[in-house]
Design an enzyme around this catalytic site. Structure first.
Site, PDB file in Angstrom:
ATOM      1  CB  CYS A   7       1.798  -4.334  -2.668  1.00  0.00           C
ATOM      2  SG  CYS A   7       2.136  -2.559  -2.554  1.00  0.00           S
ATOM      3  CB  CYS A  51       1.926   0.650  -4.990  1.00  0.00           C
ATOM      4  SG  CYS A  51       2.670   1.034  -6.579  1.00  0.00           S
ATOM      5  CB  SER A  52       2.169  -3.291  -8.002  1.00  0.00           C
ATOM      6  OG  SER A  52       0.922  -2.777  -8.386  1.00  0.00           O
ATOM      7  CB  CYS A  53       5.685  -3.033  -3.004  1.00  0.00           C
ATOM      8  SG  CYS A  53       5.554  -1.234  -2.960  1.00  0.00           S
TER       9      CYS A  53
END
Lengths: 219, 106
Positions: A122, A125-127
């Site tokens: 991701c 972000c950090s999906c």
């Protein structure tokens, strides 16, 4: 707003603290971040926006997510071609068959084949499919991985100990807020006699992101 | 071309990827649960949160970790919606820091 208080607590990863079942010991100093959260929580409760019980219940739901759940889906797909087809069609629906609830909007399974290896990132972000797999690994959240995975995935994978031959295509999938991925790795050779449960034990967290591949227990 | 968002890291040069495991500490787990709860209650939605993540202060972005950014983004949204007074929050944060204890916070 004052962000000066955190000092050295700002690193992207690793404070070396073990997971704690309840809360930090009182001899672990409060950071500005933790104090700010505690202040927020108490104000939200006072204002009646949330209750402490609601937070506890939601925490219990979050704690259900762990990589073993993803490993169970992979092992089922390996032994049941019809399930595999359903998982590739709609992984969120297929998860329900195993009693697993995915709360993210959409979950897509990408199948590794002899011709194609999949890697998930991701970049923005950090999906991550947290409701299924739990919190992502620290490296997945790191800025270095998010930057490099789309530019030099083979090099990144080599650093992770995975040498993908040039003849195999590497596809990198960039997750987003609405769409999360899980990798369906290839079943390793020499695992014909293993039970579904034994197969699931071969599938580590990193296999589900494409940063590792399951190995035969005899390899 | 529009200027790159601070969050838009894909393809940029970067160094070694940290391989140590990070274990969330308890307040981080609680904070994520609180975030999910406010979401479940419809107090904010995905698009609002995404905007907040992407408009975060550039300096803070460079020097903060994921959990701290999530906390600050959630707070910014609550302030924007008039559900939280930033001065009251800061005063309480300082009080908790001065007391130096997690006790008496529900």
């Amino acid at each position: 707003m004052d962000h000066e208080h955190d000092g050295h607590e700002h690193h992207e990863h690793g404070r070396g603290l073990p997971p704690h079942p309840t809360r930090e010991d009182d001899d672990v100093a409060l950071t500005y971040g933790e104090a700010r959260y505690l202040a927020l929580k108490s104000l939200l409760i006072e204002k009646g926006l949330v209750t402490a019980d609601e937070i506890r219940r939601r925490l219990e739901i979050n704690e259900r997510g762990n990589p073993q759940q993803g490993a169970r889906m992979v092992a089922r797909a390996w032994v049941d071609p019809a399930f595999k087809a359903r998982m590739l069609a709609d992984a969120k629906e297929a998860a329900k068959e195993l009693g697993l609830e995915v709360t993210e909007a959409k979950l897509v399974a990408m199948e590794n084949t002899p011709a194609c290896h999949n890697l998930i990132v991701c970049t923005l972000c950090s999906c991550y499919p947290r409701s299924l797999l739990g919190e992502p690994p620290a490296w997945y959240v790191s800025k270095a991985y998010r930057s490099r995975a789309v530019r030099e995935p083979r090099k990144v994978l080599r650093e992770f100990g995975l040498d993908i031959p040039e003849t195999v295509e590497v596809r990198v999938h960039d997750s987003n807020a609405d769409l999360r991925y899980i990798v369906l790795p290839m079943r390793p050779a020499g695992t014909e006699g293993l039970s579904e449960e034994e197969l699931a034990a071969l599938v580590t967290r990193d296999c589900l992101v494409g940063a590792a591949v399951p190995r035969s227990p005899n390899a | 071309m529009a200027e790159r968002l601070i969050t838009d890291l894909g393809g940029l040069p970067a160094g070694a990827i940290p391989r140590e495991e990070y274990h969330m500490v308890f307040w981080e787990k609680q904070m994520i649960a609180t975030f999910n709860l406010l979401w479940d209650k419809g107090i904010f939605n995905l698009d609002e949160f995404r905007r907040m993540v992407e408009s975060i202060d550039a300096e803070l972005y460079k020097t903060s970790n994921f959990y701290r950014r999530r906390l600050d983004g959630m707070i910014d949204l609550l302030v924007e919606k008039g559900l939280l007074d930033p001065a009251e929050l800061e005063a309480r944060t300082q009080r908790i820091l001065q007391e130096g204890t997690r006790d008496h916070v529900p």
